[in-house]
Scaffold this motif. Structure first.
Motif, short mmCIF file in Angstrom:
data_model
loop_
_atom_site.label_atom_id
_atom_site.label_comp_id
_atom_site.label_asym_id
_atom_site.label_seq_id
_atom_site.Cartn_x
_atom_site.Cartn_y
_atom_site.Cartn_z
N GLY A 1 1.12 -1.34 0.52
CA GLY A 1 -0.32 -0.16 0.03
C GLY A 1 0.56 1.42 0.07
N SER B 1 -5.73 2.42 1.58
CA SER B 1 -5.51 1.66 0.37
C SER B 1 -5.71 0.47 0.01
N THR B 2 -6.51 0.01 0.64
CA THR B 2 -8.27 -1.04 0.01
C THR B 2 -9.61 -0.96 0.41
N ASN C 1 -11.90 -3.19 8.35
CA ASN C 1 -10.19 -3.14 7.48
C ASN C 1 -9.20 -4.17 8.15
N THR D 1 -5.31 -9.55 2.56
CA THR D 1 -4.69 -9.01 1.42
C THR D 1 -2.74 -9.54 1.61
N GLY E 1 -4.46 -7.29 -6.49
CA GLY E 1 -5.54 -6.84 -5.24
C GLY E 1 -6.70 -5.89 -5.91
N PHE F 1 -9.72 -5.50 -4.45
CA PHE F 1 -9.77 -4.84 -3.10
C PHE F 1 -9.54 -2.98 -3.42
#
Length: 414
Positions: A160, A295-296, A324, A331, A365, A368
């Protein structure tokens, strides 16, 4: 900075740990199994052993529990599907309670027994052993930490945007929404140490580029009442506030500001929120004008990736709530799994083989919210951040108000 942190933590332990000494590097060796796959530490003919260094009883207990359970879910699913490279995955967890002695002792204990670590919570603790990881151990570590000071290692890989990049994206959002403008002052309340100071570097850069002035308020992780900080920022006339601290500090900041009539938007880094806060006295204020950058996508997002994981996690842990940390943990575990599969295909399940395999993962990823690229150890896997807002009706307590995006003037990595 990394050397100073390492020295300080080793000195604080007041004992001689293997983690602060030297040993011969064995990661480049390995033997071949009957199928011609080279193996090393943590890998047998039937098992791939991984480690997790978490915090389930300290400052980030809620996050640590979610991250760990999500990774245990991944292990269960992976083994049920036949494992990886004809081997089952074994995950050994150690709870360090956000204590430096326990964190480094846990790493020292597990490192010879595992291939690598799917989790290591705490930037200071990761930094303290990074020199050892890079110089001798060379096992892949995926930290639940986003300090830019961790960049540059082939083996400690940040998933991220780093805190500085994330903070620039958060301020960019406030500018784009015309919540702040050139000439304004913005406050920044931040933890002393790696996390807060890296985030401050981002706000300082963003302010310079946009013609803003940053009013700093440094705090300690033990500071839970933000009354003094709110009073100082209110007196300084700031038009918005960035908070780079924990959920408790963010809730106090927003709650005190609302109670004193200080009506400005507040935006936090990814670890400055927990859905449990919405049931506290600060809940109404958080719902009104608080934002989080990460970052998701949030776990409650209707997108295919979060929806599927939410359902699977809920079925496995029906008594636990969603946050989260679930996506963050899953992830990281999934990424490790992808590296293992690529290393297996190359017939090299040694630490060197895993590290090499990760460098080939350039589009990971997207389910997400954004794609991650791990080909450059000196760069974060993405420069984008999703901006979210608390929402009491959404599982996990967050909804997206701006999809993944990088700032118009991105932060220059050093």
């Amino acid at each position: 900075m990394k050397l100073r942190v390492l020295g300080a933590v080793c000195a604080a332990l007041t004992l001689t740990l293997v983690g602060c000494s030297e040993k011969a590097n064995t990661s480049d060796g390995g033997v071949k199994d009957k199928g011609g796959v080279k193996t090393g530490e943590g890998v047998t003919d039937s098992v791939i052993s991984l480690g997790a260094l978490t915090d389930m009883t300290g400052v980030y207990a809620s996050l640590g529990k979610s991250v760990t359970q999500a990774q245990q879910l991944w292990v269960k699913q992976t083994n049920a599907a036949g494992g990886i490279c004809e081997r089952k995955i074994a995950l050994t967890v150690r709870d360090h309670g956000y204590d430096p002695q326990k964190a480094i002792a846990g790493y020292t204990e597990l490192e010879p027994k595992v291939l690598g670590f799917v989790q290591f919570i705490g930037s200071p603790f990761v930094a303290a052993v990074e020199q050892r990881i890079d110089g001798q151990d060379k096992g892949l570590v995926l930290p639940q930490a986003w300090s830019a000071n961790l960049l540059g290692s082939k083996y400690v890989r940040v998933i991220g945007a780093t805190y500085d990049v994330e903070t620039v994206n958060a301020i960019d959002y406030l500018l784009a929404e015309k919540r702040i403008a050139k000439g304004d002052r913005i406050g920044h309340v931040y933890f002393e140490g790696d996390y807060g100071e890296n985030a401050l570097a981002g706000s300082t850069y963003a302010a310079k580029e946009a013609g803003l002035t940053v009013v700093e308020q440094k705090i300690k992780p033990t500071d839970n009442d933000m009354t003094a900080q709110v009073a100082a920022l209110k007196q300084a006339g700031v038009k918005a506030v960035v908070v780079s601290a924990g959920p408790r500090q963010a809730a106090s900041l927003v709650g005190v500001a609302a109670a004193t009539g200080f009506k400005v938007p507040v935006v936090g880094n990814n670890s400055a929120f927990a859905p449990q806060l919405l049931k506290t006295q600060a809940g109404p204020a958080l719902l009104k004008d608080y934002y989080v950058a990460a970052s998701t996508l949030p776990i409650g997002d209707p997108g295919a990736g979060p929806a599927k994981l939410s359902k699977e996690y809920g079925a496995e842990y029906p008594k636990d709530g969603l946050d989260n940390g679930v996506i963050a943990g899953y992830t990281a575990a999934t990424l490790y799994g992808e590296a293992l599969k690529k290393a297996c295909a190359a017939k090299d399940l040694t630490r060197a083989g895993i590290d090499k395999a990760l460098l080939t993962i350039t589009d990971f990823g997207s389910d997400f919210g954004m794609s991650h690229n791990f080909s450059d150890p000196a760069a974060p896997s993405t420069r984008e951040s999703v901006i979210m807002k608390p929402d009491a009706k959404t599982p996990g307590g967050l909804k997206v108000v701006r999809p993944a995006e990088a700032a118009a003037k991105p932060y220059p990595l050093k």
